[in-house]
Write a protein that holds these residues in place. Structure first.
Motif, mmCIF file in Angstrom:
data_model
loop_
_atom_site.group_PDB
_atom_site.id
_atom_site.type_symbol
_atom_site.label_atom_id
_atom_site.label_comp_id
_atom_site.label_asym_id
_atom_site.label_seq_id
_atom_site.Cartn_x
_atom_site.Cartn_y
_atom_site.Cartn_z
ATOM 1 N N ILE A 97 0.846 -1.187 0.000
ATOM 2 C CA ILE A 97 0.000 0.000 0.000
ATOM 3 C C ILE A 97 0.887 1.243 0.000
ATOM 4 C CG2 ILE A 97 -1.750 1.303 1.277
ATOM 5 C CD1 ILE A 97 -2.562 -1.300 2.628
ATOM 6 N N ASP A 98 0.559 2.203 -0.844
ATOM 7 C CA ASP A 98 1.189 3.529 -0.788
ATOM 8 C C ASP A 98 0.258 4.434 -0.008
ATOM 9 O OD1 ASP A 98 3.591 3.355 -2.151
ATOM 10 O OD2 ASP A 98 2.723 3.867 -4.088
ATOM 11 N N ILE A 99 0.783 5.144 0.957
ATOM 12 C CA ILE A 99 0.006 6.140 1.695
ATOM 13 C C ILE A 99 0.492 7.509 1.222
ATOM 14 C CG2 ILE A 99 -0.616 7.062 3.961
ATOM 15 C CD1 ILE A 99 -1.571 4.187 3.568
ATOM 16 N N SER A 100 -0.427 8.305 0.713
ATOM 17 C CA SER A 100 -0.038 9.621 0.190
ATOM 18 C C SER A 100 0.312 10.573 1.328
ATOM 19 C CB SER A 100 -1.173 10.219 -0.647
ATOM 20 O OG SER A 100 -2.242 10.608 0.189
ATOM 21 N N LYS A 101 1.090 11.568 1.001
ATOM 22 C CA LYS A 101 1.457 12.597 1.980
ATOM 23 C C LYS A 101 0.205 13.277 2.531
ATOM 24 C CE LYS A 101 4.509 16.608 2.382
ATOM 25 N NZ LYS A 101 5.453 17.463 1.657
ATOM 26 N N ALA A 102 -0.782 13.490 1.672
ATOM 27 C CA ALA A 102 -2.026 14.134 2.106
ATOM 28 C C ALA A 102 -2.820 13.280 3.094
ATOM 29 C CB ALA A 102 -2.888 14.450 0.886
ATOM 30 N N ALA A 103 -2.632 11.963 3.067
ATOM 31 C CA ALA A 103 -3.382 11.068 3.958
ATOM 32 C C ALA A 103 -2.727 10.891 5.324
ATOM 33 C CB ALA A 103 -3.551 9.706 3.298
ATOM 34 N N LEU A 104 -1.483 11.316 5.464
ATOM 35 C CA LEU A 104 -0.770 11.109 6.727
ATOM 36 C C LEU A 104 -1.536 11.650 7.929
ATOM 37 C CD1 LEU A 104 2.952 11.895 5.821
ATOM 38 C CD2 LEU A 104 1.843 9.671 6.028
ATOM 39 N N GLY A 105 -1.990 12.882 7.841
ATOM 40 C CA GLY A 105 -2.708 13.512 8.951
ATOM 41 C C GLY A 105 -3.990 12.794 9.313
ATOM 42 N N LYS A 106 -4.683 12.263 8.312
ATOM 43 C CA LYS A 106 -5.924 11.526 8.579
ATOM 44 C C LYS A 106 -5.652 10.270 9.396
ATOM 45 C CE LYS A 106 -8.399 13.155 4.546
ATOM 46 N NZ LYS A 106 -9.160 12.803 3.369
ATOM 47 N N GLY A 155 -3.158 10.167 11.548
ATOM 48 C CA GLY A 155 -2.520 10.586 12.782
ATOM 49 C C GLY A 155 -1.003 10.631 12.731
ATOM 50 N N TYR A 156 -0.436 10.745 11.538
ATOM 51 C CA TYR A 156 1.015 10.754 11.384
ATOM 52 C C TYR A 156 1.483 12.041 10.720
ATOM 53 C CZ TYR A 156 0.554 5.748 12.195
ATOM 54 O OH TYR A 156 0.251 4.524 12.735
ATOM 55 N N THR A 157 2.783 12.253 10.798
ATOM 56 C CA THR A 157 3.464 13.308 10.048
ATOM 57 C C THR A 157 4.562 12.622 9.245
ATOM 58 O OG1 THR A 157 5.185 13.731 11.701
ATOM 59 C CG2 THR A 157 3.101 14.955 11.952
ATOM 60 N N GLU A 158 5.258 13.375 8.434
ATOM 61 C CA GLU A 158 6.388 12.803 7.688
ATOM 62 C C GLU A 158 7.482 12.298 8.631
ATOM 63 O OE1 GLU A 158 7.703 14.846 3.978
ATOM 64 O OE2 GLU A 158 6.238 16.348 4.663
ATOM 65 N N LYS A 159 7.574 12.896 9.803
ATOM 66 C CA LYS A 159 8.643 12.529 10.742
ATOM 67 C C LYS A 159 8.332 11.290 11.572
ATOM 68 C CE LYS A 159 10.572 17.097 10.982
ATOM 69 N NZ LYS A 159 11.160 18.135 11.784
ATOM 70 N N ASN A 160 7.044 10.966 11.786
ATOM 71 C CA ASN A 160 6.740 9.809 12.638
ATOM 72 C C ASN A 160 5.994 8.690 11.911
ATOM 73 O OD1 ASN A 160 4.092 10.736 12.466
ATOM 74 N ND2 ASN A 160 3.828 11.050 14.646
ATOM 75 N N PHE A 161 5.937 8.740 10.592
ATOM 76 C CA PHE A 161 5.235 7.694 9.841
ATOM 77 C C PHE A 161 5.968 6.359 9.973
ATOM 78 C CE2 PHE A 161 4.234 5.199 6.054
ATOM 79 C CZ PHE A 161 2.860 5.170 6.164
ATOM 80 N N PRO A 162 5.250 5.291 10.351
ATOM 81 C CA PRO A 162 5.882 3.974 10.537
ATOM 82 C C PRO A 162 6.038 3.237 9.199
ATOM 83 C CG PRO A 162 3.575 3.833 11.121
ATOM 84 C CD PRO A 162 3.847 5.272 10.757
#
Length: 73
Positions: free
Chosen positions: A29-38, A40-47
């Motif tokens: 699965i690719d998670i888009s940058k725009a979906a990170l906040g939905k 509960g993540y940011t670019e810095k804490n995305f697992p």
């Protein structure tokens, strides 16, 4: 639309915006940058290596199947 479930169990509805990821990445699965906040993540804490799942979600916006018997959707 797809129901995406993150590693914490949180579920969000997200649109499919492309086809991916590339098979060589080993990811499903690719998670888009725009979906990170939905999720509960940011670019810095995305697992990055965490387990995500998805399934197609039926929505009210989905077209009804065409019924050839009645010639109507």
């Amino acid at each position: 639309m797809h129901e995406v479930t993150g590693p914490s169990g949180q579920k969000v509805l997200l649109p499919q915006i492309d086809v991916g990821p590339a098979e060589w990445t080993g990811r499903g699965i690719d998670i888009s940058k725009a979906a990170l906040g939905k999720l509960g993540y940011t670019e810095k804490n995305f697992p990055t290596d965490a387990f995500f799942t998805h399934r197609r979600a039926e929505t009210k916006a989905d077209p009804k199947p065409f019924d050839p018997e009645t010639m109507a959707p």
